[in-house]
Design a protein around this motif. Structure first.
Motif, PDB file in Angstrom:
ATOM      1  N   GLU A   1      16.318  -0.906  11.785  1.00 52.08           N
ATOM      2  CA  GLU A   1      16.126   0.533  11.585  1.00 52.08           C
ATOM      3  C   GLU A   1      17.156   1.082  10.596  1.00 52.08           C
ATOM      4  O   GLU A   1      16.830   1.897   9.739  1.00 52.08           O
ATOM      5  N   GLU A   2      18.403   0.615  10.744  1.00 53.43           N
ATOM      6  CA  GLU A   2      19.467   1.054   9.831  1.00 53.43           C
ATOM      7  C   GLU A   2      19.147   0.619   8.408  1.00 53.43           C
ATOM      8  O   GLU A   2      19.248   1.378   7.452  1.00 53.43           O
ATOM      9  N   VAL A   3      18.750  -0.667   8.305  1.00 55.44           N
ATOM     10  CA  VAL A   3      18.433  -1.220   6.992  1.00 55.44           C
ATOM     11  C   VAL A   3      17.323  -0.409   6.349  1.00 55.44           C
ATOM     12  O   VAL A   3      17.388  -0.035   5.173  1.00 55.44           O
ATOM     13  N   ALA A   4      16.297  -0.093   7.161  1.00 56.52           N
ATOM     14  CA  ALA A   4      15.141   0.626   6.629  1.00 56.52           C
ATOM     15  C   ALA A   4      15.572   1.982   6.073  1.00 56.52           C
ATOM     16  O   ALA A   4      15.125   2.409   5.009  1.00 56.52           O
ATOM     17  N   LYS A   5      16.478   2.634   6.790  1.00 61.60           N
ATOM     18  CA  LYS A   5      16.968   3.941   6.337  1.00 61.60           C
ATOM     19  C   LYS A   5      17.615   3.836   4.958  1.00 61.60           C
ATOM     20  O   LYS A   5      17.330   4.604   4.056  1.00 61.60           O
TER      21      LYS A   5
ATOM     22  N   ASP B   1       0.828  -1.202   0.000  1.00 62.77           N
ATOM     23  CA  ASP B   1       0.000   0.000   0.000  1.00 62.77           C
ATOM     24  C   ASP B   1       0.865   1.257   0.000  1.00 62.77           C
ATOM     25  O   ASP B   1       0.585   2.221  -0.708  1.00 62.77           O
ATOM     26  N   GLU B   2       1.932   1.222   0.788  1.00 60.38           N
ATOM     27  CA  GLU B   2       2.826   2.381   0.835  1.00 60.38           C
ATOM     28  C   GLU B   2       3.475   2.647  -0.514  1.00 60.38           C
ATOM     29  O   GLU B   2       3.712   3.784  -0.899  1.00 60.38           O
ATOM     30  N   LEU B   3       3.800   1.582  -1.221  1.00 62.61           N
ATOM     31  CA  LEU B   3       4.570   1.725  -2.456  1.00 62.61           C
ATOM     32  C   LEU B   3       3.698   1.645  -3.708  1.00 62.61           C
ATOM     33  O   LEU B   3       4.204   1.694  -4.827  1.00 62.61           O
ATOM     34  N   GLY B   4       2.391   1.490  -3.520  1.00 65.66           N
ATOM     35  CA  GLY B   4       1.504   1.356  -4.672  1.00 65.66           C
ATOM     36  C   GLY B   4       1.764   0.088  -5.456  1.00 65.66           C
ATOM     37  O   GLY B   4       1.742   0.084  -6.685  1.00 65.66           O
ATOM     38  N   GLY B   5       2.010  -0.991  -4.747  1.00 66.28           N
ATOM     39  CA  GLY B   5       2.329  -2.243  -5.430  1.00 66.28           C
ATOM     40  C   GLY B   5       1.269  -3.302  -5.244  1.00 66.28           C
ATOM     41  O   GLY B   5       0.252  -3.072  -4.581  1.00 66.28           O
TER      42      GLY B   5
ATOM     43  N   ILE C   1       8.327   0.240   6.685  1.00 65.14           N
ATOM     44  CA  ILE C   1       7.072   0.986   6.527  1.00 65.14           C
ATOM     45  C   ILE C   1       7.149   2.294   7.322  1.00 65.14           C
ATOM     46  O   ILE C   1       6.797   3.366   6.810  1.00 65.14           O
ATOM     47  N   GLU C   2       7.645   2.198   8.548  1.00 67.32           N
ATOM     48  CA  GLU C   2       7.795   3.405   9.370  1.00 67.32           C
ATOM     49  C   GLU C   2       8.682   4.423   8.664  1.00 67.32           C
ATOM     50  O   GLU C   2       8.355   5.607   8.571  1.00 67.32           O
ATOM     51  N   ALA C   3       9.804   3.953   8.141  1.00 64.09           N
ATOM     52  CA  ALA C   3      10.765   4.854   7.506  1.00 64.09           C
ATOM     53  C   ALA C   3      10.170   5.506   6.261  1.00 64.09           C
ATOM     54  O   ALA C   3      10.419   6.682   5.979  1.00 64.09           O
TER      55      ALA C   3
ATOM     56  N   HIS D   1       9.572   9.406   5.696  1.00 66.50           N
ATOM     57  CA  HIS D   1      10.102  10.076   4.512  1.00 66.50           C
ATOM     58  C   HIS D   1       9.022  10.881   3.810  1.00 66.50           C
ATOM     59  O   HIS D   1       9.227  12.034   3.435  1.00 66.50           O
ATOM     60  N   LYS D   2       7.834  10.245   3.674  1.00 67.70           N
ATOM     61  CA  LYS D   2       6.730  10.932   2.989  1.00 67.70           C
ATOM     62  C   LYS D   2       6.302  12.169   3.780  1.00 67.70           C
ATOM     63  O   LYS D   2       6.028  13.214   3.207  1.00 67.70           O
TER      64      LYS D   2
END
Ligand SMILES: Cc1cc2nc3c(=O)[nH]c(=O)nc-3n(C[C@H](O)[C@H](O)[C@H](O)COP(=O)(O)OP(=O)(O)OC[C@H]3O[C@@H](n4cnc5c(N)ncnc54)[C@H](O)[C@@H]3O)c2cc1C
Ligand SMILES: Cc1cc2nc3c(=O)[nH]c(=O)nc-3n(C[C@H](O)[C@H](O)[C@H](O)COP(=O)(O)OP(=O)(O)OC[C@H]3O[C@@H](n4cnc5c(N)ncnc54)[C@H](O)[C@@H]3O)c2cc1C
Lengths: 394, 261, 400
Positions: free
Chosen positions: B245-249, A296-300, A384-386, A390-391
């Motif tokens: 968390e690092e990976v996600a970044k 959902d986050e990535l539109g996939g 997903i959090e990241a 970012h958004k």
């Protein structure tokens, strides 16, 4: 048919190494071609001494009789398939280089409305055949109509999407008209006025450049490989209506039942730009939710390896691989998929491949651009959090 | 019911490796196997025969070694086999392959069903089935997962890109199959292998088939393989082993750079 | 390259069987170890694939295996099941099924063998007793003819498949003394059933390995068996028992080779990956040299094992080669192979460090299982005696 020049052969064994059929052996420092030889030409091209030759029959083609680049349009669920637009993008390039016209072939019931989009994406001309009996694809009727059009208008090149429909129809037409056909192309270019068709074979382990010496030159082309026009034009194409007679008795296969399992209106996996795929490593059906959230986050859309489909966590329409669907999205994220070869051949031509797996030795890492060694139940929520962060920051 | 199943011997492409240094295929030690979809075609043919009576013939075009896939098919329960083997068949593209196979099918006599695999794992074209069907002037159904016979008609489950279709077709017809996910390839036990040895296995050459000699093999092939080479190797990927968390970044960085966010 | 070349059919069979094993047996290893029995569905699949007493004639549901084909299956099954439980069931039934099939009465064969080949009964071998193993001539179990059949008294011990025979039915090809004056020339072979037989007391042993097949004993107190359970002629049992032993010894050599080759392959994969002191441990010559030797021994053992089985087959089916010649060559095959295999597995485990000693590593199962084969169906010392006897002649038999 294939000969080794004993004078020229230096016994270097290069041919032995490059033969995909294992047909070349050495006897007294001379290459010997065995029964397994399939005349594929790998040895001929690679021989540094030019000692191997395959005799091919000379073919004269009157190029002047065949003009134009055709794209056979495909419609699914009231929409032109992406691959049709991609083929128009490529077709435009080819037609321009040849100085010929780009045409689309549009067949169906009440399909005239699509001519606009076809024009916007590059078609100069559209051959249109409409009939109530053509609402759904049928091998026999479509074969008859397109074969007839080809005979009538003599195109130079005819391109089909390498979809389930395209791969059913194109070879039928090729055989009907005794034409060469190149399958599943990933590259097309013009080489001395001819269509050079590039395609993977041997499960993606080799690439082949192929030429046809019949006209039209015909190819099926993989979805998601060619680029559609970035800025559609407002060109209005010329429309050539082709009248067709469809005899229902000539349509020998009948559809008794149609089940849409990916959900009506859903983006089909073969057309998706972004696929989030899960495998055995998901562990439980609940974890699919994680993938869905990421999608959902990535539109996939969600994809799956065979186990997930066997477990009925996702429908068969989402199965990627040899006995499922071949995909090549712009972004493929695979979580908990070890990468059995049957799955790999179905996705390895994707643009950006990101995989998440606990086992650093999982074969899928070999095709990954980014490989994350970790627990998907931790990595995906973090991702997903990241993404959300970012958004939000933008 | 008379059924012809087409089987191709293929290198097990899942075991083909690329020579890291020269970038060429390593064929050595790669076993030759029956094309996986074709094994399903053969077993489906046998199942239909067991349910409705009749005869299953298997045909393969290839070098003499291709006999092995026919022997295996006979051991699985096919009744007779024909190997189409002749130097004149070498270099056939799909059109010439379909021509040759269709001649052989006609020579075998009347039939109700031709079963073949959707595609062979080496050539990978999926063209031979439809091209044969056209030449035999019979209807075709591709991407089939199952075939049953009811009321003198074949009912075929076909996988489409968005779901499933149930199709109906009258014999004679050609069906090109893919393996359904619950298919477990059969392994013939010893006694069936020994029985297979006693079943008819003929070899036919171009002369046996008749037909137009100009349409076999390389001569009959409108497509020419101009060059075969290994695909550009993807550079080794980046491996991330840091905490989530690092990976996600890092992933977000990449996704943003590639325009996915 | 093999000295013994296989027929096209045998190659196809090996390929087919390997696939069968990959599908049916390989994924179940830990289950075999934990549940300590061969699951019913595997038995059923083996029956369908003709792996239960396949040497038996097709009239009784067998597959008519020759000894070389039987060897192929022994090797492949051992590659697939490192606990060797399935290979043991297979080889015992194949060997003693052959003897039963060749020398049993039609009535007994019709009654028992079809059940064995279908997986509904067991056909084992019982010669060993609590106090006697190698020295069969001094066993205590006796057989006495009666009006209706025979009465048996005595005991058997360390017998494979006792629990299974008591549970499912079937029983064991058994040896007992009839003419007590005549030593080994007074022994008789018969089939002895184990399920619900009054007068039989069954016990179980705990073994070091092969956990999915039982080993146990039974005390026989005045049990009468019908006449048609006699195998061969009275007082000729000692001669017949060697045919079964030889069949089993020949197959055991290939079980050892199969299991050990598989361990070596596991070892190779490991030493190519595992790094110590900055490089894969496969780069160290200490490892390479051991690998080269084990592999060489196993290849030699493998070729020799097929050669021995080929001799046995020719002798059994065509009367080619003498019994004694076959005894010797089979004994040679069983003499060194279990030890070589054991050492190869031992090293393959060593290369895998602590992982090699963990339950997760299949090779520790193989090690424990293979250890039994220096004893079962004739100890390695007895193999030496046989080879030496054939080389020096009967006058040199030490204990005469
Ligand atoms: C690198 C390379 C690329 C190629 N590209 C093309 C191409 O684009 N177009 C083209 O026309 N040819 C092409 N060929 C030639 C093609 O591979 C051969 O014609 C081959 O004989 C059949 O094609 P396939 O393996 O793709 O079979 P498919 O069409 O994928 O096979 C479908 C089914 O047809 C049956 N079948 C196929 N071959 C046989 C056989 N020999 N005997 C019995 N049954 C059979 C089987 O049931 C099989 O499952 C290429 C060859 C090479 C080496
Ligand atoms: C796991 C397992 C399963 C078995 N399954 C069966 C079965 O199904 N049926 C069955 O009948 N038996 C079975 N056996 C028993 C096996 O056949 C015997 O262990 C074997 O024959 C040796 O007999 P023994 O154990 O009584 O040792 P013994 O005969 O008591 O010998 C003890 C030791 O002395 C050595 N020895 C004996 N005589 C001499 C000599 N003359 N010179 C030098 N050394 C000598 C032996 O080699 C041995 O090392 C099984 C054994 C094992 C370990």
């Amino acid at each position: 048919m294939i000969e080794v020049d004993a004078e020229k052969c230096s016994g270097c064994k290069k041919c032995v190494k490059v033969c995909p059929y294992g047909a070349v052996t050495m006897a007294d420092k001379l290459a010997v071609i065995g029964d397994e030889c399939n005349l594929c030409g790998a040895c001929e091209q690679n021989c540094p001494e030019g000692a191997i030759t395959i005799q091919r029959k000379k073919v004269e083609i009157d190029e002047s009789k065949f003009k134009d680049v055709w794209v056979v349009a495909e419609i699914a669920e009231n929409k032109l398939k992406n691959v049709t637009l991609e083929l128009l993008g490529k077709g435009r390039e080819l037609a321009d280089e040849l100085g010929q016209t780009l045409c689309a072939v549009l067949i169906g019931k009440d399909v005239k409305s699509y001519t606009k989009v076809l024009g916007e994406y590059g078609a100069d001309k559209i051959y249109l055949a409409e009939n109530d009996l053509l609402e759904f694809y049928n091998t026999d009727s479509y074969n008859m109509i397109i074969s007839g059009m080809i005979l009538q208008f003599n195109p130079n090149i005819v391109l089909f999407g390498a979809t389930h429909v395209g791969r059913d129809l194109a070879p039928r037409i090729a055989s009907n008209l005794e034409l060469g056909l190149t399958a599943d192309c990933t590259g097309l270019s013009i080489d001395e006025g001819r269509l050079l068709q590039t395609r993977p074979a041997f499960g993606g382990n080799v690439m082949a450049d192929i030429l046809s010496h019949t006209r039209p030159q015909m190819a099926t082309v993989r979805p998601n490989v060619m680029k559609k026009l970035e800025s559609p034009t407002d060109k209005v194409p010329e429309i050539v209506e082709v009248s067709v007679n469809v005899d229902p008795r000539g349509m020998r296969t009948k559809v008794l039942e149609r089940t849409e399992i990916s959900g009506v209106g859903a983006v089909k996996i073969d057309e998706a730009d972004v696929i989030i795929a899960g495998g055995r490593g998901l562990g439980s059906k609940e974890n699919l939710k994680l993938l869905q959230d990421l999608a959902d986050e990535l539109g996939g859309v969600l994809g799956a390896s065979r186990v997930i489909v066997d477990e009925q966590w996702l429908p068969k329409s989402q199965q990627i691989g040899q006995s499922g669907i071949t995909v090549s999205p712009k972004l493929y994220i695979g979580a908990g998929i070890s990468g059995a070869i049957q799955h790999l051949v179905g996705m390895k031509s994707s643009d950006t491949i990101i995989v998440i797996n606990k086992d650093p030795n999982a074969p899928i890492f070999e095709v990954a651009k980014i490989g994350v060694v970790g627990d998907l139940t931790q990595v995906i929520p973090a991702l997903i959090e990241a993404i959300k962060a970012h958004k939000a920051a933008q | 019911m008379k059924i012809v199943a087409c089987v191709k011997q293929v290198p097990d492409t899942t075991e083909v490796k690329i020579d890291e240094k020269t970038g060429t295929l390593i064929r050595e030690g790669v076993p030759s196997i029956i094309n996986p979809f074709d094994q399903f075609a053969v077993e489906l043919a046998i199942k239909l025969k067991e349910e409705h009576g009749g005869e299953v013939s298997v045909i393969s075009m290839g070098p003499p070694q291709a006999k092995a896939v026919l022997t295996k098919s006979l051991a699985l329960g096919a009744d007779k086999a024909v190997l189409l083997s002749d130097r004149k068949f070498a270099g056939a593209d799909t059109l010439a392959t379909a021509y040759t196979l269709a001649l052989a099918i006609e020579k075998l006599g009347d039939f109700d069903l031709v079963l073949c695999g959707l595609q062979a794992i080496d050539g990978d074209t999926a063209q031979v089935g439809p091209e044969m069907a056209q030449r035999l002037k019979i209807p075709q159904i591709t991407y089939a997962e199952n075939v049953v016979f009811e009321d003198n008609k074949f009912i075929v489950d076909k996988l489409t890109e968005s779901g499933l279709e149930k199709l109906q077709v009258k014999p004679p017809a050609l069906v090109a199959v893919i393996t359904p996910s619950d298919f477990v390839p059969g392994n013939p036990p010893f006694s069936k292998i020994m029985k297979a040895k006693k079943k008819p296995l003929d070899t036919w050459t171009a002369d046996d088939l008749g037909g137009d000699p100009e349409r076999f093999g390389l001569n009959g092939s409108p497509t020419w393989v101009k060059r075969v080479y290994s695909p550009p190797r993807k550079e080794k990927g980046e491996i991330l082993t840091d905490p989530p968390e690092e990976v996600a970044k890092r992933l977000v960085e990449i996704l943003a750079k590639e325009g996915f966010l | 390259m093999n000295i013994q070349t296989f027929s096209e059919e045998q190659d196809l069979f090996r390929e087919s069987l390997r696939e069968f094993c990959e599908q049916t047996i390989v994924p179940r290893r830990t289950e075999l170890e934990d549940k300590k029995e061969i699951p019913d569905d595997i038995i059923k699949a083996m029956a369908e694939f003709e792996l239960l007493a396949p040497s038996v004639s097709p009239d009784f549901g067998g597959a008519g295996f020759d000894a070389v084909t039987a060897g192929i299956a022994a090797e492949e099954l051992a590659r697939a099941d490192p606990t060797c439980s399935i290979p043991v069931l297979y080889l015992v039934q194949c060997s003693w099924g052959h003897v039963f099939n060749k020398f049993g009465t039609e009535e007994a064969k019709g009654e028992i063998l079809p059940k064995v080949t279908k997986g509904e009964a067991i056909c084992g071998i019982a010669t060993t007793e609590a106090d006697i193993g190698s020295d069969l001539g001094n066993m205590v179990t006796t057989i006495k003819p009666t009006d209706k059949g025979y009465v048996i008294n005595g005991n058997k011990n360390y017998i494979s498949g006792v629990r299974e025979a008591a549970k499912y039915g079937g029983g064991h090809v058994t040896l007992a003394r009839q003419d007590l004056e005549a030593g080994t020339r007074g022994m008789t072979m018969f089939f002895f059933p184990l399920k619900d037989v009054p007068g039989v007391t069954i016990s179980e042993d705990e073994e070091m390995g092969r956990e999915a097949i039982s080993t146990g004993g039974f005390i026989i107190d005045n049990v009468e068996i019908p006449k048609h359970y006699l195998i061969g002629e009275e007082n000729k049992g000692f001669y017949l028992v060697h045919i079964g032993y030889e069949y089993a010894r020949g197959l055991i050599a290939l079980v050892c080779v199969g299991a050990a080759m598989k361990s070596i392959e596991n070892g190779i994969a490991y030493i190519k990956e595992r790094k110590a002191f900055g490089r894969p441990i496969g780069k160290y010559e200490a490892i390479q040299f051991a690998l080269a030797e084990h592999y060489t021994r196993l290849e030699m053992a493998r070729d020799f094992a097929y050669k021995a089985l080929y001799y046995l087959e020719k002798e059994q089916s065509e009367g080619k080669y003498s019994r004694m010649e076959v005894s010797k060559i089979i004994a040679m095959s069983k003499l060194l192979t279990p030890g070589w295999a054991f050492n190869a597995i031992d090293d393959a485990m060593q290369w895998q460090g602590a992982f090699g000693y963990s339950r997760e590593c299949p090779d520790q199962s193989a090690l424990r299982a293979i250890r039994s084969f220096t004893l079962a169906e004739g100890s390695r010392e007895i193999m030496r005696l046989i080879v030496a006897r054939e080389l020096l002649g009967k006058d040199f038999i030490a204990y005469k």
